[in-house]
Design a protein around this motif. Structure first.
Motif, short mmCIF file in Angstrom:
data_model
loop_
_atom_site.label_atom_id
_atom_site.label_comp_id
_atom_site.label_asym_id
_atom_site.label_seq_id
_atom_site.Cartn_x
_atom_site.Cartn_y
_atom_site.Cartn_z
N ARG A 142 0.87 -1.24 -0.02
CA ARG A 142 -0.15 -0.06 0.05
C ARG A 142 0.93 1.28 0.05
NH1 ARG A 142 -4.54 -1.46 4.59
NH2 ARG A 142 -5.25 -3.37 3.44
N GLY A 143 0.27 2.50 -0.15
CA GLY A 143 0.96 3.71 -0.52
C GLY A 143 0.59 4.22 0.84
N LEU A 144 1.24 5.42 1.00
CA LEU A 144 0.88 6.38 2.14
C LEU A 144 -0.55 6.92 1.77
CD1 LEU A 144 4.51 7.79 2.87
CD2 LEU A 144 3.19 6.22 4.32
N SER A 145 -1.11 7.36 2.90
CA SER A 145 -2.64 7.50 2.82
C SER A 145 -3.18 9.05 2.26
CB SER A 145 -3.21 7.22 4.10
OG SER A 145 -2.78 8.01 4.92
N ALA A 183 5.85 13.83 0.86
CA ALA A 183 7.08 13.92 1.69
C ALA A 183 7.97 12.46 1.43
CB ALA A 183 6.62 13.65 3.35
N LEU A 184 7.44 11.24 1.06
CA LEU A 184 7.90 10.04 0.79
C LEU A 184 8.91 10.25 -0.65
CD1 LEU A 184 8.43 7.06 1.18
CD2 LEU A 184 6.49 6.59 -0.35
N LYS A 185 8.31 11.16 -1.48
CA LYS A 185 8.77 11.49 -2.64
C LYS A 185 10.24 12.40 -2.45
CE LYS A 185 8.27 13.99 -6.94
NZ LYS A 185 7.24 14.66 -8.07
N ARG A 186 10.02 13.31 -1.33
CA ARG A 186 11.35 14.09 -1.08
C ARG A 186 12.07 13.49 -0.31
NH1 ARG A 186 7.46 18.76 0.85
NH2 ARG A 186 7.58 20.15 -0.92
N VAL A 187 11.91 12.25 0.50
CA VAL A 187 12.90 11.48 1.28
C VAL A 187 13.58 10.54 0.23
CG1 VAL A 187 13.12 9.68 2.83
CG2 VAL A 187 11.69 11.73 3.40
N THR A 188 12.87 9.97 -0.70
CA THR A 188 13.38 9.11 -1.65
C THR A 188 14.45 10.06 -2.63
OG1 THR A 188 11.59 7.85 -1.65
CG2 THR A 188 12.97 7.82 -3.58
N HIS A 189 13.94 11.18 -2.91
CA HIS A 189 14.94 12.17 -3.65
C HIS A 189 16.11 12.68 -2.85
CE1 HIS A 189 16.22 15.70 -5.97
NE2 HIS A 189 15.90 14.93 -6.94
N CYS A 222 9.11 12.58 8.79
CA CYS A 222 9.72 11.61 9.61
C CYS A 222 9.07 10.38 9.26
CB CYS A 222 9.52 11.79 11.25
SG CYS A 222 10.51 13.35 11.66
N LEU A 223 7.76 10.21 9.25
CA LEU A 223 6.93 9.04 8.85
C LEU A 223 7.41 8.63 7.44
CD1 LEU A 223 3.96 7.86 9.73
CD2 LEU A 223 3.33 8.76 7.79
N ALA A 224 7.69 9.41 6.21
CA ALA A 224 7.97 8.74 5.10
C ALA A 224 9.40 8.23 5.40
CB ALA A 224 7.98 9.87 4.08
N ALA A 225 10.39 8.84 6.24
CA ALA A 225 11.56 8.39 6.30
C ALA A 225 11.63 6.88 6.68
CB ALA A 225 12.50 9.19 7.14
N GLY A 226 10.51 6.60 7.67
CA GLY A 226 10.75 5.20 8.29
C GLY A 226 10.01 4.28 7.23
N TRP A 227 8.87 4.86 6.47
CA TRP A 227 8.41 3.99 5.63
C TRP A 227 9.42 3.48 4.54
CZ3 TRP A 227 3.25 2.68 4.87
CH2 TRP A 227 2.88 2.21 3.59
N SER A 228 10.39 4.56 4.07
CA SER A 228 11.19 4.37 2.75
C SER A 228 12.33 3.53 3.08
CB SER A 228 11.47 5.62 2.22
OG SER A 228 12.26 6.36 3.06
N GLY A 229 12.35 3.36 4.73
CA GLY A 229 13.74 2.54 4.92
C GLY A 229 14.89 3.26 5.41
N VAL A 230 15.02 4.79 5.55
CA VAL A 230 16.02 5.43 6.13
C VAL A 230 16.38 4.72 7.32
CG1 VAL A 230 16.83 7.57 7.32
CG2 VAL A 230 15.33 7.72 4.97
N ARG A 231 17.62 4.27 7.82
CA ARG A 231 18.27 3.64 9.01
C ARG A 231 18.08 4.59 10.30
NH1 ARG A 231 23.00 3.16 5.84
NH2 ARG A 231 24.02 3.96 7.63
N GLY A 258 17.12 11.90 0.48
CA GLY A 258 17.98 10.72 1.22
C GLY A 258 17.54 11.47 2.77
N SER A 259 18.28 10.89 3.80
CA SER A 259 18.22 11.28 5.18
C SER A 259 18.48 12.76 5.32
CB SER A 259 19.00 10.35 5.94
OG SER A 259 20.41 10.28 5.52
N PRO A 260 19.40 13.26 4.82
CA PRO A 260 19.56 14.96 5.04
C PRO A 260 18.34 15.73 5.17
CG PRO A 260 21.44 14.24 3.89
CD PRO A 260 20.31 13.18 3.86
N ILE A 261 17.30 15.50 4.20
CA ILE A 261 16.06 16.13 4.34
C ILE A 261 15.35 16.25 5.65
CG2 ILE A 261 14.67 14.19 3.75
CD1 ILE A 261 14.24 17.63 2.29
N LEU A 262 15.67 15.12 6.62
CA LEU A 262 15.17 15.17 7.76
C LEU A 262 15.70 16.53 8.61
CD1 LEU A 262 15.15 11.22 8.65
CD2 LEU A 262 13.26 12.75 7.98
N LEU A 263 16.83 17.29 8.18
CA LEU A 263 17.10 18.44 9.02
C LEU A 263 15.95 19.35 8.95
CD1 LEU A 263 20.73 19.19 7.23
CD2 LEU A 263 20.17 18.83 9.61
#
Length: 150
Positions: free
Chosen positions: A79-82, A89-95, A114-123, A97-102
């Protein structure tokens, strides 16, 4: 008799600031900046402690959103995010990476990041580093603008 609320100073102080900062960084609404400003006005000599407590609480709140995303991504992998903010956010995290969490401290977009980072597998370690650093810079800038640091 022990008066636990008085000992912990749940109406304010570092424990109240921690709780408020944690809740403000989850998917719940809230403003930890106002709490920090109040505490800095009451205790300007404790600026480093108060900024550290707010940063810790807010970072752990952001990581709770990361954990929800991580769990959802594993529980419902097909499933995708709702909602649209989460998908963006998922698109931004994927593009980026983890520095977007700044930018996780920003209102409206921080929690979905933060939710998208967990979803996408950011360690966990890079997520913690970037979430914490972004939040620490925000609180430090706020305390610096008030003249509490320095």
């Amino acid at each position: 008799m022990l008066d636990l609320p008085s000992i912990l100073n749940l109406s304010g102080g570092p424990v109240g600031l921690f709780i408020g900062s944690f809740l403000a960084s989850t998917l719940l609404p809230g403003g930890s900046e106002a709490m920090l400003v109040w505490e800095l006005q009451q205790h300007p000599d404790q600026a480093i402690l108060l900024c550290s407590v707010a940063t810790l609480g807010n970072t752990l709140g952001g990581l709770s959103s990361w954990l929800i995303g991580w769990w959802l991504g594993r529980r419902y992998p097909g499933r995708g995010l709702s909602n649209e903010r989460q998908r963006l956010a998922l698109k931004r995290v994927t593009h980026y990476g983890s520095p977007i969490l700044l930018l996780s401290w920003l209102p409206v977009i921080g929690d979905p990041l933060c939710l998208a980072a967990g979803w996408s597998g950011v360690r966990l370690l890079p997520a913690t580093l970037f979430i914490g650093l972004g939040k620490a810079l925000r609180y430090g800038a706020l305390a610096g603008a008030m003249g509490s640091l320095g």
